[in-house]
Design an enzyme around this catalytic site. Sequence first.
Site, PDB file in Angstrom:
ATOM      1  N   LYS A 172       0.849  -1.187   0.000  1.00  0.00           N
ATOM      2  CA  LYS A 172       0.000   0.000   0.000  1.00  0.00           C
ATOM      3  C   LYS A 172       0.885   1.237   0.000  1.00  0.00           C
ATOM      4  O   LYS A 172       1.899   1.284   0.714  1.00  0.00           O
ATOM      5  CB  LYS A 172      -0.914  -0.025   1.230  1.00  0.00           C
ATOM      6  CG  LYS A 172      -1.894   1.142   1.316  1.00  0.00           C
ATOM      7  CD  LYS A 172      -2.795   0.995   2.538  1.00  0.00           C
ATOM      8  CE  LYS A 172      -3.761   2.161   2.662  1.00  0.00           C
ATOM      9  NZ  LYS A 172      -4.667   2.016   3.835  1.00  0.00           N
TER      10      LYS A 172
ATOM     11  N   SER B  75      -9.542   2.385   2.979  1.00  0.00           N
ATOM     12  CA  SER B  75      -8.655   3.095   2.073  1.00  0.00           C
ATOM     13  C   SER B  75      -7.705   2.157   1.314  1.00  0.00           C
ATOM     14  O   SER B  75      -7.031   2.582   0.377  1.00  0.00           O
ATOM     15  CB  SER B  75      -7.811   4.101   2.868  1.00  0.00           C
ATOM     16  OG  SER B  75      -7.018   3.420   3.847  1.00  0.00           O
TER      17      SER B  75
ATOM     18  N   SER C 203      -9.968  -0.095   7.293  1.00  0.00           N
ATOM     19  CA  SER C 203      -9.437   0.014   5.935  1.00  0.00           C
ATOM     20  C   SER C 203      -8.738  -1.224   5.405  1.00  0.00           C
ATOM     21  O   SER C 203      -8.294  -1.231   4.258  1.00  0.00           O
ATOM     22  CB  SER C 203      -8.487   1.211   5.841  1.00  0.00           C
ATOM     23  OG  SER C 203      -9.215   2.415   5.926  1.00  0.00           O
TER      24      SER C 203
END
Length: 508
Positions: free
Chosen positions: A80, A163, A187
């Site tokens: 990420k 996210s 998330s």
Amino acid sequence: MTSTALHDLGVAQLATELRERRVSAVEAAQHFLARAQAHQNLGAYVAVNPDITLAQARAQDAAIVAGTAGPLAGVPIAHKDIFVTKGFPSTAGSKMLAGYQSPFDATVVTRLADAGAVTLGKLNCDEFAMGSANENSAVAPVGFDAPAPVRNPWATDRIPGGSSGGSAVAVAARLAPAVTGTDTGGSIRQPASFCGITGIKPTYGRASRYGMIAFASSLDQAGPMARSAEDCALLLSAMCGPDPDRDSTSLDVPAENFSAKLNDSIDGLRIGIPAEFFGEGLAPDVRAAVDGALKEYEKLGAKLVPISLPRTQLSIPVYYIIAPAEASSNLSRFDGVKFGHRAKDYTDLVDMYKKTRAEGFGDEVKRRIMIGAYVLSHGYYDAYYLQAQKIRRMIADDFQNAFKECDIIAGPVAPTVAWKLGDHGNDPLADYLADIFTLPGSLAGLPGMSVPCGFSDGGMQGSGAEVGKPLPVGLQLIGNYFQEARLLNAAHRLQQATDFHLRRPEGF
């Protein structure tokens, strides 16, 4: 060479193939880089560097030959874009950090590399991890000329969740066998649910936050996302461990082999069912899938126990006071002076601060900074922030009372399946409300995970979803502090009895 396509192998299977030299790390890396390029339309990757990836793969092939390889030797993984990485841009999905190159790796990245993992690239995410849909990224994905939302491979008109949306999509579309994500208020769990994969957020402090670009420091936690609980256990074992010299929130708890108890019996396991997770607002198709998973647990010998988490509804206002307050403090460092974006035209230092932050931050980030500054300001601190912290402690106490009656807690991850891109438009509250079931565990710092448990008939009620476009549903499992192994075992046993985690989106 294995007869099964490389992208059909999970982490555990691929690690075995690599270790026994039926496939090379270079072949695996090339295969997944090619898939990432072929499916650029999903917007999952924001950066790749084949030269670095293949150099890492060659090093792992050499380690395997020499007999010095780690447990994840040669396994490709993507990170990420909230973790800083040498050799790849680290932007947190923000214009504020466009082009930023970190001189060091995050601890989580380092530990996975030490275990032998090979970095494929960086994955799209909501700006500074603020969002529930991955529609807030300000960075152009690989193959795009401008920022674009990440698309859910199960239905490309749908959001992937946020996210960690790019992370979830990379696993679901077989663009990477495993990825890292971060979970502040859900998330990891929510996008894992929306994309039909497995993801786990460990106990707060289990995984080092060093090198993870901060959103809300008392909530942010790193975790793995993969297709199965077995794969997540392997990854989490490599990621966790104390890091006191670099992260003051890191717990002095030794690393653990989370795979050791994966096949333990769950006969007699007490699964708490919170009434507050099954009330008004829960979509019927989500409830049906969750109920189906709970029935499977009963067949495996587990016992369902009714419990209550009475302050569940308060988790939304509490979270959206505490998290923005911490964000307003953490993001004050982005001022155009030290690194990142700087406005070109300004008259003095204060003008530079204002223009830099106005240009560099997106709308959602600005919204949370302003809320945070407000609740921390003189005259409002006691009324908002202090009260929110008190209720946060009460929410944690609710869980401890519940764990007197049960071993783990189960329920839905989100009230609905993935909604259509743009459906929530300019209504951030709609996104916030979708976090109702993940926020309580985050506020308490508890470990939690999402496990694929079924599919809808095509989406939210009234959303106009096409018939024949089933969308994934995730079962949320929450454990007491340091009970990751118990959660992973429960998830693994469910996955041995069902095949939802093995299903893939059409065309991938």
